[in-house]
Design a protein around this motif. Structure first.
Motif, mmCIF file in Angstrom:
data_model
loop_
_atom_site.group_PDB
_atom_site.id
_atom_site.type_symbol
_atom_site.label_atom_id
_atom_site.label_comp_id
_atom_site.label_asym_id
_atom_site.label_seq_id
_atom_site.Cartn_x
_atom_site.Cartn_y
_atom_site.Cartn_z
ATOM 1 N N LEU A 64 -40.845 80.667 -58.357
ATOM 2 C CA LEU A 64 -41.339 82.031 -58.120
ATOM 3 C C LEU A 64 -42.715 81.982 -57.471
ATOM 4 O O LEU A 64 -42.988 82.691 -56.508
ATOM 5 C CB LEU A 64 -41.392 82.808 -59.434
ATOM 6 C CG LEU A 64 -41.955 84.220 -59.359
ATOM 7 C CD1 LEU A 64 -41.107 85.088 -58.444
ATOM 8 C CD2 LEU A 64 -42.027 84.825 -60.742
ATOM 9 N N GLU A 65 -43.575 81.130 -57.985
ATOM 10 C CA GLU A 65 -44.906 80.973 -57.397
ATOM 11 C C GLU A 65 -44.812 80.419 -55.981
ATOM 12 O O GLU A 65 -45.572 80.800 -55.096
ATOM 13 C CB GLU A 65 -45.763 80.068 -58.269
ATOM 14 C CG GLU A 65 -46.218 80.710 -59.566
ATOM 15 C CD GLU A 65 -45.157 80.677 -60.682
ATOM 16 O OE1 GLU A 65 -44.022 80.195 -60.444
ATOM 17 O OE2 GLU A 65 -45.463 81.143 -61.780
ATOM 18 N N GLY A 66 -43.861 79.514 -55.750
ATOM 19 C CA GLY A 66 -43.660 78.962 -54.408
ATOM 20 C C GLY A 66 -43.230 80.036 -53.414
ATOM 21 O O GLY A 66 -43.674 80.045 -52.260
ATOM 22 N N ALA A 67 -42.366 80.943 -53.877
ATOM 23 C CA ALA A 67 -41.943 82.046 -53.005
ATOM 24 C C ALA A 67 -43.130 82.939 -52.673
ATOM 25 O O ALA A 67 -43.291 83.381 -51.525
ATOM 26 C CB ALA A 67 -40.842 82.855 -53.680
ATOM 27 N N GLY A 68 -43.978 83.211 -53.660
ATOM 28 C CA GLY A 68 -45.178 84.012 -53.411
ATOM 29 C C GLY A 68 -46.121 83.348 -52.439
ATOM 30 O O GLY A 68 -46.671 83.987 -51.534
ATOM 31 N N ARG A 69 -46.309 82.020 -52.593
ATOM 32 C CA ARG A 69 -47.176 81.293 -51.647
ATOM 33 C C ARG A 69 -46.601 81.308 -50.238
ATOM 34 O O ARG A 69 -47.334 81.419 -49.261
ATOM 35 C CB ARG A 69 -47.352 79.852 -52.125
ATOM 36 C CG ARG A 69 -48.442 79.708 -53.136
ATOM 37 C CD ARG A 69 -48.780 78.229 -53.379
ATOM 38 N NE ARG A 69 -48.973 78.065 -54.802
ATOM 39 C CZ ARG A 69 -48.080 77.595 -55.664
ATOM 40 N NH1 ARG A 69 -46.909 77.179 -55.246
ATOM 41 N NH2 ARG A 69 -48.347 77.521 -56.940
ATOM 42 N N GLY A 70 -45.278 81.202 -50.143
ATOM 43 C CA GLY A 70 -44.641 81.264 -48.825
ATOM 44 C C GLY A 70 -44.854 82.601 -48.148
ATOM 45 O O GLY A 70 -45.116 82.664 -46.944
ATOM 46 N N LEU A 71 -44.757 83.681 -48.920
ATOM 47 C CA LEU A 71 -45.019 85.009 -48.356
ATOM 48 C C LEU A 71 -46.470 85.139 -47.914
ATOM 49 O O LEU A 71 -46.768 85.677 -46.845
ATOM 50 C CB LEU A 71 -44.689 86.097 -49.376
ATOM 51 C CG LEU A 71 -43.213 86.394 -49.594
ATOM 52 C CD1 LEU A 71 -43.032 87.351 -50.759
ATOM 53 C CD2 LEU A 71 -42.590 86.961 -48.344
ATOM 54 N N LEU A 72 -47.387 84.662 -48.748
ATOM 55 C CA LEU A 72 -48.810 84.761 -48.390
ATOM 56 C C LEU A 72 -49.148 83.912 -47.175
ATOM 57 O O LEU A 72 -49.983 84.293 -46.361
ATOM 58 C CB LEU A 72 -49.675 84.345 -49.577
ATOM 59 C CG LEU A 72 -49.742 85.355 -50.717
ATOM 60 C CD1 LEU A 72 -50.525 84.772 -51.884
ATOM 61 C CD2 LEU A 72 -50.367 86.647 -50.249
ATOM 62 N N ALA A 73 -48.509 82.761 -47.046
ATOM 63 C CA ALA A 73 -48.788 81.890 -45.902
ATOM 64 C C ALA A 73 -48.374 82.544 -44.585
ATOM 65 O O ALA A 73 -48.956 82.267 -43.537
ATOM 66 C CB ALA A 73 -48.074 80.550 -46.074
ATOM 67 N N ASN A 74 -47.369 83.405 -44.645
ATOM 68 C CA ASN A 74 -46.869 84.058 -43.434
ATOM 69 C C ASN A 74 -47.222 85.541 -43.378
ATOM 70 O O ASN A 74 -46.590 86.311 -42.658
ATOM 71 C CB ASN A 74 -45.351 83.875 -43.342
ATOM 72 C CG ASN A 74 -44.988 82.422 -43.214
ATOM 73 O OD1 ASN A 74 -45.395 81.760 -42.274
ATOM 74 N ND2 ASN A 74 -44.239 81.915 -44.177
ATOM 75 N N LEU A 75 -48.232 85.934 -44.133
ATOM 76 C CA LEU A 75 -48.608 87.339 -44.204
ATOM 77 C C LEU A 75 -49.026 87.900 -42.843
ATOM 78 O O LEU A 75 -48.782 89.073 -42.548
ATOM 79 C CB LEU A 75 -49.746 87.517 -45.216
ATOM 80 C CG LEU A 75 -50.118 88.935 -45.593
ATOM 81 C CD1 LEU A 75 -48.933 89.631 -46.260
ATOM 82 C CD2 LEU A 75 -51.296 88.934 -46.535
ATOM 83 N N SER A 76 -49.625 87.076 -42.022
ATOM 84 C CA SER A 76 -50.081 87.575 -40.720
ATOM 85 C C SER A 76 -48.913 88.063 -39.860
ATOM 86 O O SER A 76 -49.097 88.954 -39.028
ATOM 87 C CB SER A 76 -50.860 86.493 -39.984
ATOM 88 O OG SER A 76 -50.028 85.365 -39.747
ATOM 89 N N LEU A 77 -47.726 87.520 -40.061
ATOM 90 C CA LEU A 77 -46.562 87.975 -39.291
ATOM 91 C C LEU A 77 -46.207 89.418 -39.609
ATOM 92 O O LEU A 77 -45.615 90.114 -38.798
ATOM 93 C CB LEU A 77 -45.351 87.079 -39.583
ATOM 94 C CG LEU A 77 -45.444 85.653 -39.079
ATOM 95 C CD1 LEU A 77 -44.227 84.866 -39.529
ATOM 96 C CD2 LEU A 77 -45.582 85.612 -37.571
ATOM 97 N N MET A 78 -46.571 89.879 -40.792
ATOM 98 C CA MET A 78 -46.234 91.236 -41.182
ATOM 99 C C MET A 78 -47.110 92.269 -40.474
ATOM 100 O O MET A 78 -46.813 93.460 -40.492
ATOM 101 C CB MET A 78 -46.325 91.383 -42.689
ATOM 102 C CG MET A 78 -45.319 90.499 -43.389
ATOM 103 S SD MET A 78 -45.439 90.638 -45.142
ATOM 104 C CE MET A 78 -44.409 89.250 -45.616
ATOM 105 N N PHE A 79 -48.197 91.822 -39.839
ATOM 106 C CA PHE A 79 -49.064 92.738 -39.104
ATOM 107 C C PHE A 79 -48.675 92.834 -37.638
ATOM 108 O O PHE A 79 -49.230 93.641 -36.906
ATOM 109 C CB PHE A 79 -50.524 92.307 -39.237
ATOM 110 C CG PHE A 79 -51.053 92.485 -40.631
ATOM 111 C CD1 PHE A 79 -51.366 93.734 -41.110
ATOM 112 C CD2 PHE A 79 -51.225 91.394 -41.460
ATOM 113 C CE1 PHE A 79 -51.851 93.917 -42.392
ATOM 114 C CE2 PHE A 79 -51.703 91.549 -42.742
ATOM 115 C CZ PHE A 79 -52.022 92.818 -43.211
ATOM 116 N N VAL A 80 -47.745 92.025 -37.179
ATOM 117 C CA VAL A 80 -47.320 92.053 -35.781
ATOM 118 C C VAL A 80 -46.735 93.413 -35.405
ATOM 119 O O VAL A 80 -47.084 93.963 -34.351
ATOM 120 C CB VAL A 80 -46.351 90.896 -35.479
ATOM 121 C CG1 VAL A 80 -45.706 91.045 -34.122
ATOM 122 C CG2 VAL A 80 -47.078 89.562 -35.581
ATOM 123 N N PRO A 81 -45.849 94.021 -36.216
ATOM 124 C CA PRO A 81 -45.331 95.340 -35.807
ATOM 125 C C PRO A 81 -46.426 96.390 -35.641
ATOM 126 O O PRO A 81 -46.363 97.213 -34.734
ATOM 127 C CB PRO A 81 -44.382 95.713 -36.949
ATOM 128 C CG PRO A 81 -43.966 94.410 -37.531
ATOM 129 C CD PRO A 81 -45.172 93.520 -37.412
#
Length: 131
Positions: free
Chosen positions: A63-80
């Motif tokens: 679960l923590e790994g999934a959260g870290r994965g989301l945070l590592a790619n958070l900048s992609l969520m600002f592209v739209p």
């Protein structure tokens, strides 16, 4: 990873359902985040029972790994949002100065409110220690 993401999205869905059902003026994802926090605190406080009851991905760090994965790619969520701004450059050109003033004023207001809240809480805690 899939189970971790599923739990994160399930918490968000449950929070959204609670927000809509109760009518409280708090966004569903915020309620879901609070529910996930409660789950993590209970899981960590009762680690032995959690290891027996919960499936392994929820107690072995996935679960923590999934959260870290989301945070590592958070900048992609600002592209739209960035693409939306580029798509509406005409609005930015027409109202750019007003938008810049609004951004600066709202930032300064937020910083001032945060600082004043910190000072008030700090004084309140100091007053509580003296009693």
């Amino acid at each position: 990873m899939i189970i971790g993401l599923t739990l994160i999205l399930a918490a968000q869905l449950l929070g959204e359902a609670l927000a809509r059902a109760s009518g409280i003026p708090v966004p569903g994802p915020v309620i879901g985040m609070a529910l996930l926090l409660v789950f993590l605190v209970v899981r960590d406080r009762h680690a032995r029972a959690a290891a027996r009851i919960l499936p392994p991905p929820l107690v072995n760090g996935q679960l923590e790994g999934a959260g870290r994965g989301l945070l590592a790619n958070l900048s992609l969520m600002f592209v739209p949002a960035g693409a939306g701004i580029v798509g509406r450059l005409d609005v930015l050109a027409a109202h750019g100065a007003a938008l810049a003033v609004i951004v600066v004023v709202s930032t300064v207001t937020t910083l001032a409110a945060t600082a004043l809240t910190f000072v008030a809480v700090s004084r309140w805690l100091r007053a509580g220690e003296g009693a």
